[in-house]
Design an enzyme around this catalytic site. Structure first.
Site, short mmCIF file in Angstrom:
data_model
loop_
_atom_site.label_atom_id
_atom_site.label_comp_id
_atom_site.label_asym_id
_atom_site.label_seq_id
_atom_site.Cartn_x
_atom_site.Cartn_y
_atom_site.Cartn_z
CG ASP A 98 25.78 2.30 -0.63
OD1 ASP A 98 25.31 2.83 -1.65
OD2 ASP A 98 26.99 2.20 -0.41
CG ASN A 157 37.66 2.47 4.22
OD1 ASN A 157 37.09 2.14 3.17
ND2 ASN A 157 37.02 2.88 5.28
CG HIS A 162 33.91 1.78 1.83
ND1 HIS A 162 34.20 2.95 2.50
CD2 HIS A 162 33.28 2.16 0.70
CE1 HIS A 162 33.77 3.97 1.79
NE2 HIS A 162 33.22 3.52 0.70
CD GLU A 216 33.05 2.45 6.12
OE1 GLU A 216 34.01 2.14 5.37
OE2 GLU A 216 32.80 3.62 6.42
C1 GLP Z 1 30.95 5.70 -1.18
C2 GLP Z 1 29.91 4.63 -1.60
C3 GLP Z 1 30.56 3.52 -2.32
C4 GLP Z 1 31.58 4.10 -3.29
C5 GLP Z 1 32.73 4.66 -2.51
C6 GLP Z 1 33.76 5.38 -3.34
O1 GLP Z 1 30.99 5.96 0.16
N1 GLP Z 1 29.10 4.12 -0.55
O2 GLP Z 1 29.59 2.72 -2.97
O3 GLP Z 1 32.05 3.12 -4.15
O4 GLP Z 1 32.31 5.41 -1.43
O5 GLP Z 1 33.33 6.64 -3.71
P1 GLP Z 1 34.01 7.51 -4.84
O6 GLP Z 1 33.72 6.82 -6.11
O7 GLP Z 1 33.33 8.85 -4.76
O8 GLP Z 1 35.45 7.57 -4.53
#
Ligand code: GLP
Length: 254
Positions: free
Chosen positions: A67, A136, A138, A143
């Site tokens: 992404d 959440n 995702h 989402e």
């Molecule tokens: C972000 C990314 C995801 C990631 C997630 C968790 O928004 N788009 O690919 O896995 O949120 O992030 P973190 O590892 O900082 O908790």
């Protein structure tokens, strides 16, 4: 599904890096699906260390990221282009032309989504998809919603994601409201999936991922249907999981 239960973040990073290394050694021109966020940072640091020691070679590796924020250019320090260069690409010998991310600056969203799906297709799909987990549920920026999105799409981020990611920005208002993300189809078509999870804040989402109903309101729950998922999670992330919850006996705990 395999779950490796590890003590803490450092152990998670090392174990996950071992799995990625095995993939690169077995198939030197493999396609890695890469994730951002704080969870895989340690895994990337470990890969850089092994590359620098001469134990790993990325010369033929290709990569495709999940992404990118809409409206952020690669030079923007909060963009995922910048993150990937800083946390992985600049430390290894992957060829820049072999790395791919959605173009956050693309004016025509629809065209960009189609282009990105074609990129993934032309690479022959993903061999090993690394995933983090949103609080959440995702994955990438898929989402919670009414229907699973199939292809790459531009999505409005939920307030909870904006709040969770605000720590990387000056304040929550600076977090872009939209992002490009590959769809569930790209993730589910990966030959193997490696999900890394750390911390208590993810414990509920991880429980739902494994044992909740398969539902687009918890996008990660779709992983229950993938034939080759490995999860590396620390004790805190696993704190809601009881082996007895696995009624089907489909999960191997290590
Ligand atoms: C972000 C990314 C995801 C990631 C997630 C968790 O928004 N788009 O690919 O896995 O949120 O992030 P973190 O590892 O900082 O908790």
């Amino acid at each position: 599904m395999r779950i490796y239960s590890v003590k803490n973040y450092d152990e998670m990073s090392r174990k996950a890096a071992n799995i990625v290394s095995a993939q690169i050694i077995l198939k030197p021109d493999c396609v890695l699906g890469l994730a951002t966020g704080s969870t895989p940072e340690g895994l990337y640091r470990q890969l850089i260390e092994w590359y620098q020691k001469g134990d790993l070679d990325f010369a033929q590796v290709r990569s495709v990221n999940l992404d990118e924020y809409k409206g952020l250019s690669p030079e923007n320090e909060q963009s995922y282009h910048y993150y990937m260069n800083k946390n992985l690409f600049n430390g290894i010998n992957i060829k820049p032309e072999n790395t791919h991310l959605p173009d956050g600056m693309a004016k025509d969203e629809e065209k960009e989504c189609l282009r990105y799906d074609r990129v993934v297709k032309m690479m022959g799909g993903v061999d090993l998809q690394i995933l983090g987990l949103g609080e959440n549920g995702h994955i990438g920026f898929n989402e919670p919603c009414e229907n699973f999105a199939k292809g790459t799409h531009c999505i409005r981020l939920t307030d909870s994601t904006i709040t969770a990611n605000a720590r990387f920005f000056e304040n929550a208002d600076m977090v872009p409201k939209y992002a490009f993300s590959v769809g569930i189809r790209t993730i589910m078509m990966a030959k193997k999936i490696l999900l890394v999870v750390s911390g208590k804040a993810k414990a509920h989402a991880l429980y739902q991922t494994l044992f909740g109903p398969i539902n687009p309101r918890v996008p990660s729950s779709i992983l229950q249907l993938h034939p080759d998922v490995t999860i590396v999670a620390d004790k805190d992330a696993l704190s809601h999981i009881d082996r007895k919850d696995d009624k089907s006996g489909d999960i191997y705990f290590y």
